[in-house]
Design a protein around this motif. Structure first.
Motif, PDB file in Angstrom:
ATOM      1  N   ILE A 216     -27.009   5.409  -2.130  1.00  0.00           N
ATOM      2  CA  ILE A 216     -25.782   4.744  -2.575  1.00  0.00           C
ATOM      3  C   ILE A 216     -25.003   5.606  -3.569  1.00  0.00           C
ATOM      4  N   GLN A 217     -25.701   6.256  -4.470  1.00  0.00           N
ATOM      5  CA  GLN A 217     -25.008   7.083  -5.457  1.00  0.00           C
ATOM      6  C   GLN A 217     -24.235   8.211  -4.792  1.00  0.00           C
ATOM      7  N   LYS A 218     -24.823   8.811  -3.767  1.00  0.00           N
ATOM      8  CA  LYS A 218     -24.147   9.880  -3.029  1.00  0.00           C
ATOM      9  C   LYS A 218     -22.888   9.350  -2.344  1.00  0.00           C
ATOM     10  N   VAL A 219     -22.991   8.146  -1.756  1.00  0.00           N
ATOM     11  CA  VAL A 219     -21.820   7.529  -1.122  1.00  0.00           C
ATOM     12  C   VAL A 219     -20.725   7.296  -2.157  1.00  0.00           C
ATOM     13  N   TRP A 220     -21.093   6.765  -3.325  1.00  0.00           N
ATOM     14  CA  TRP A 220     -20.120   6.483  -4.384  1.00  0.00           C
ATOM     15  C   TRP A 220     -19.427   7.760  -4.847  1.00  0.00           C
ATOM     16  N   GLU A 221     -20.200   8.787  -5.127  1.00  0.00           N
ATOM     17  CA  GLU A 221     -19.638  10.039  -5.648  1.00  0.00           C
ATOM     18  C   GLU A 221     -18.734  10.718  -4.632  1.00  0.00           C
ATOM     19  N   THR A 222     -19.161  10.756  -3.379  1.00  0.00           N
ATOM     20  CA  THR A 222     -18.357  11.422  -2.345  1.00  0.00           C
ATOM     21  C   THR A 222     -17.079  10.653  -2.063  1.00  0.00           C
ATOM     22  N   ALA A 223     -17.187   9.323  -1.952  1.00  0.00           N
ATOM     23  CA  ALA A 223     -15.996   8.503  -1.698  1.00  0.00           C
ATOM     24  C   ALA A 223     -15.015   8.596  -2.855  1.00  0.00           C
ATOM     25  N   LEU A 224     -15.530   8.642  -4.082  1.00  0.00           N
ATOM     26  CA  LEU A 224     -14.661   8.751  -5.256  1.00  0.00           C
ATOM     27  C   LEU A 224     -13.944  10.101  -5.269  1.00  0.00           C
ATOM     28  N   ALA A 225     -14.670  11.173  -4.978  1.00  0.00           N
ATOM     29  CA  ALA A 225     -14.065  12.510  -4.956  1.00  0.00           C
ATOM     30  C   ALA A 225     -13.050  12.652  -3.827  1.00  0.00           C
ATOM     31  N   GLY A 226     -13.279  11.940  -2.716  1.00  0.00           N
ATOM     32  CA  GLY A 226     -12.373  12.025  -1.575  1.00  0.00           C
ATOM     33  C   GLY A 226     -11.251  11.007  -1.584  1.00  0.00           C
ATOM     34  N   GLU A 227     -11.035  10.321  -2.718  1.00  0.00           N
ATOM     35  CA  GLU A 227      -9.955   9.345  -2.915  1.00  0.00           C
ATOM     36  C   GLU A 227     -10.122   8.096  -2.054  1.00  0.00           C
ATOM     37  N   ARG A 228     -11.333   7.853  -1.525  1.00  0.00           N
ATOM     38  CA  ARG A 228     -11.547   6.659  -0.688  1.00  0.00           C
ATOM     39  C   ARG A 228     -11.698   5.387  -1.511  1.00  0.00           C
ATOM     40  N   LEU A 229     -11.893   5.508  -2.827  1.00  0.00           N
ATOM     41  CA  LEU A 229     -12.029   4.336  -3.687  1.00  0.00           C
ATOM     42  C   LEU A 229     -10.795   4.125  -4.560  1.00  0.00           C
ATOM     43  N   ASP A 230      -9.684   4.671  -4.127  1.00  0.00           N
ATOM     44  CA  ASP A 230      -8.431   4.545  -4.871  1.00  0.00           C
ATOM     45  C   ASP A 230      -7.782   3.195  -4.553  1.00  0.00           C
ATOM     46  N   ILE A 231      -8.400   2.107  -5.035  1.00  0.00           N
ATOM     47  CA  ILE A 231      -7.910   0.771  -4.686  1.00  0.00           C
ATOM     48  C   ILE A 231      -6.916   0.226  -5.703  1.00  0.00           C
ATOM     49  N   PHE A 232      -6.792   0.885  -6.850  1.00  0.00           N
ATOM     50  CA  PHE A 232      -5.824   0.440  -7.859  1.00  0.00           C
ATOM     51  C   PHE A 232      -4.569   1.311  -7.792  1.00  0.00           C
ATOM     52  N   ASN A 233      -4.038   1.374  -6.583  1.00  0.00           N
ATOM     53  CA  ASN A 233      -2.846   2.183  -6.321  1.00  0.00           C
ATOM     54  C   ASN A 233      -1.638   1.247  -6.362  1.00  0.00           C
ATOM     55  N   PHE A 234      -0.905   1.260  -7.473  1.00  0.00           N
ATOM     56  CA  PHE A 234       0.192   0.315  -7.666  1.00  0.00           C
ATOM     57  C   PHE A 234       1.568   0.953  -7.466  1.00  0.00           C
ATOM     58  N   ARG A 235       1.609   2.112  -6.807  1.00  0.00           N
ATOM     59  CA  ARG A 235       2.915   2.745  -6.626  1.00  0.00           C
ATOM     60  C   ARG A 235       3.776   1.914  -5.675  1.00  0.00           C
ATOM     61  N   ASN A 236       5.067   1.894  -5.958  1.00  0.00           N
ATOM     62  CA  ASN A 236       6.000   1.075  -5.197  1.00  0.00           C
ATOM     63  C   ASN A 236       6.556   1.885  -4.031  1.00  0.00           C
ATOM     64  N   ASP A 237       5.863   1.854  -2.892  1.00  0.00           N
ATOM     65  CA  ASP A 237       6.250   2.649  -1.728  1.00  0.00           C
ATOM     66  C   ASP A 237       6.021   1.807  -0.473  1.00  0.00           C
ATOM     67  N   THR A 238       7.106   1.303   0.095  1.00  0.00           N
ATOM     68  CA  THR A 238       6.980   0.442   1.279  1.00  0.00           C
ATOM     69  C   THR A 238       6.567   1.221   2.519  1.00  0.00           C
ATOM     70  N   PHE A 239       6.587   2.556   2.446  1.00  0.00           N
ATOM     71  CA  PHE A 239       6.170   3.370   3.580  1.00  0.00           C
ATOM     72  C   PHE A 239       4.662   3.630   3.578  1.00  0.00           C
ATOM     73  N   ALA A 240       4.003   3.408   2.441  1.00  0.00           N
ATOM     74  CA  ALA A 240       2.569   3.711   2.315  1.00  0.00           C
ATOM     75  C   ALA A 240       1.746   2.483   2.686  1.00  0.00           C
ATOM     76  N   ARG A 241       0.652   2.716   3.403  1.00  0.00           N
ATOM     77  CA  ARG A 241      -0.203   1.612   3.805  1.00  0.00           C
ATOM     78  C   ARG A 241      -1.381   1.415   2.859  1.00  0.00           C
ATOM     79  N   ASP A 242      -1.579   2.316   1.916  1.00  0.00           N
ATOM     80  CA  ASP A 242      -2.771   2.273   1.066  1.00  0.00           C
ATOM     81  C   ASP A 242      -2.442   1.923  -0.369  1.00  0.00           C
ATOM     82  N   THR A 243      -1.533   0.941  -0.574  1.00  0.00           N
ATOM     83  CA  THR A 243      -1.199   0.499  -1.928  1.00  0.00           C
ATOM     84  C   THR A 243      -1.604  -0.964  -2.123  1.00  0.00           C
ATOM     85  N   PHE A 244      -1.710  -1.353  -3.365  1.00  0.00           N
ATOM     86  CA  PHE A 244      -2.021  -2.747  -3.691  1.00  0.00           C
ATOM     87  C   PHE A 244      -0.960  -3.685  -3.105  1.00  0.00           C
TER      88      PHE A 244
END
Length: 545
Positions: A211-239
């Motif tokens: 699990i730790q390896k999954v957490w570290e790799t996903a974090l480094a690869g921006e896969r855990l960027d769930i607090f993305n509050f940028r205002n962009d209607t073209f982006a699918r990966d925002t809050f």
């Protein structure tokens, strides 16, 4: 990689066969030993079903094989932003239970869209029923086809051989068994889906180093960027895309879906139906968490050598099957468990589609042309014939699905257009007391025109090879083999309105229907016109005269 080796061993075939045999046995039991000769028995289970089997059936039929295979791939490419859906879906369950469901139950309708005729007009009902039937015709074949791809990858057996066999088995037990067969087979298939998902999580986590390896790799690869509050209607990966897009799209699937309503109607009381809706939201959220975790495990496995870039996998929805076959060396029998689990999810959705389509076609189209005596004595037979015919059509359409490499985006777009219109109409009726028939029809037609232009414009660019959404970084620096690269087209070449994230399509449709419908209703409303308060949500009753 695929096609060179047959991955299934004898025990994998046994696991897969046992799943089919048990599903068939359940359907046969309810078909031959539990007679269902009338509409209430066949479509609503005599309103005597229990909360637990109905809840499990709701969960399983929602998480189709497409969902099980597509969502982990989505997380792999775009990150874990769909975690927000795990909060939104239970909220949708509460909204359905306390805002919409009491109205539908009070109206005493079998077809959800029959409510629209009572609230507005027969034109609104027919429009909604046609749209929903069209969606079911398109959705049925894809639900079966995608899992058949996984079976093909694991065995080498052609999809065109497997898919019709699976369809015919499902058509058989759904035709003779009705909603009871659907619900009880779903209960069994739920176990298969959960076992497969949990097994993949455990084996996959061990294979990549914990699990730790999954957490570290996903974090480094921006896969855990769930607090993305940028205002962009073209982006699918925002809050915001999840809050105003994904959450509402899932809400539309819950609130405007005949299949969900039909199963909730199969329990005896409103209180039990509410409990089903609430537990359903919690259950789907739990399984969605597993798909998010699976996506991050896959990213950890391929963070240095992306199989999509290297063309080891040609389609996103094949990525999970590739991953399972890749790690199966460490877990013999895993391919059989995985394919059986995916087919459990697929069969539950497909059987629900068949039963739901029968209810809509009979209630909204055929019933008005049948004599009362025929309705009393031939309802069960007519419904079975509808299921059989609809199933044969959807089986034949698998040949059409096979031609298109990008059929999933097409179905997703059409779902967005149709559910936006359907939930817009239902919300107008349930939540806007001043709305009338003219406003509802104008709002629905306007929505279809505007959102169809938006949706099919996106599809045009998609089929032209344009990247509609920007994926998270994918690496091939660790690959030890050669591969051909593909030239990526510039996303900026897409006309601006068609770059709007697909999550927003349903929200746009609902917004247009509500605004246009309310304005036209106010302009055409007759003085002294009143609405039956039973056709409006209970939360608004205190404000009605």
């Amino acid at each position: 990689m695929y096609g060179e080796v047959v991955y299934f061993e004898w025990y994998d075939y046994v696991a897969f066969s046992v799943m089919l045999i048990i599903s068939l046995a359940i359907g046969t039991y309810f078909g031959f030993w539990k007679k269902q000769d009338n509409k209430e028995e066949y479509l609503l289970g005599g309103k005597s079903m229990g909360v637990i089997p109905v809840t499990i059936s709701l969960i399983t039929s929602t998480l189709s094989g497409v969902t099980v295979m597509a969502y982990p791939a989505d997380v792999y490419k775009y990150g874990s932003i769909t975690l927000w859906l795990c909060i939104a879906i239970p909220i949708n369950g509460f909204i359905y239970a306390y805002v919409f469901l009491p109205v539908y139950m009070k109206a005493e309708v079998t077809s959800l869209y029959e409510y629209l005729e009572k609230r507005f007009s027969s034109a609104s009902r027919i429009l909604a029923s046609v749209l929903y039937t069209l969606l079911m015709v398109m959705y049925g074949p894809i639900v079966v086809y995608i899992p058949c791809l996984a079976f093909n990858q694991a065995t080498g057996i052609d999809v065109i051989i497997v898919a019709p066999i699976i369809c015919l088995l499902c058509i058989f037990y759904t035709t003779i068994g009705g909603i009871k067969a659907v619900i009880w087979t779903d209960t069994f298939q739920f176990i298969g889906t959960v076992v497969a998902s949990v097994t993949i999580v455990i084996v996959g986590t061990v294979s990549v180093g914990g699990i730790q390896k999954v957490w570290e790799t996903a974090l480094a690869g921006e896969r855990l960027d769930i607090f993305n509050f940028r205002n962009d209607t073209f982006a699918r990966d925002t809050f915001w895309s999840m809050l105003f897009g994904g959450a509402i799209q899932w809400g539309a699937y819950v609130l405007a879906n005949q299949g969900e309503f039909q199963k909730c109607r199969s329990v005896p009381t409103l209180a039990k139906a509410r409990l089903c809706a609430i537990l359903y939201g919690i259950g789907v959220a739990g399984l969605m968490l597993l798909t998010v975790f699976n996506g991050n495990i896959m990213y950890t496995k391929y963070s240095k050598c992306d199989p999509l870039t290297t063309h080891q996998v040609e389609r996103d929805d094949q990525l999970l099957a590739y991953f399972v076959l890749d790690i199966s060396k460490q877990a013999p029998g895993l391919p059989g468990i995985f394919v059986a689990g995916v087919f459990c999810a697929a069969l539950s959705t497909y059987s629900a589609t068949l039963n739901t389509a029968a209810g809509i076609i009979y209630e909204d189209f055929l019933k008005r042309f049948l004599a009362i005596e025929t309705q009393k004595t031939r309802e069960g037979l007519i419904l079975k014939i509808i299921v059989l015919c609809f199933g044969m059509v959807s089986t034949a359409l698998i040949l059409v699905v096979k031609v298109f490499n990008e059929i999933v985006p097409l179905v997703t777009t059409v779902q967005g257009i149709i559910y936006g219109c359907l939930l817009g109409l239902l919300s107008l009726g349930v939540l806007v007391p001043v709305a009338n028939a003219k406003g509802a029809l104008c709002g629905a037609v306007t929505t279809l025109l505007v959102v169809s232009c938006l949706g099919f414009g996106r599809l045009y660019y998609m089929f032209s090879g344009m990247p509609m959404e920007a994926a998270k970084p994918l690496s091939v620096e660790g690959c030890d083999f050669s591969y051909n690269t593909t030239v990526t087209k510039n996303r900026e070449d897409i006309f601006v309105i068609f770059r709007v994230c697909f999550w927003y399509i349903v929200s746009i449709g609902i917004f247009i229907t509500l605004v246009v419908g309310t304005i036209v209703s106010l302009l055409t409303r007759k003085r002294g016109e009143v609405v039956d308060k039973n056709l409006v949500s209970p939360i608004l009753h205190r404000f009605l005269r």
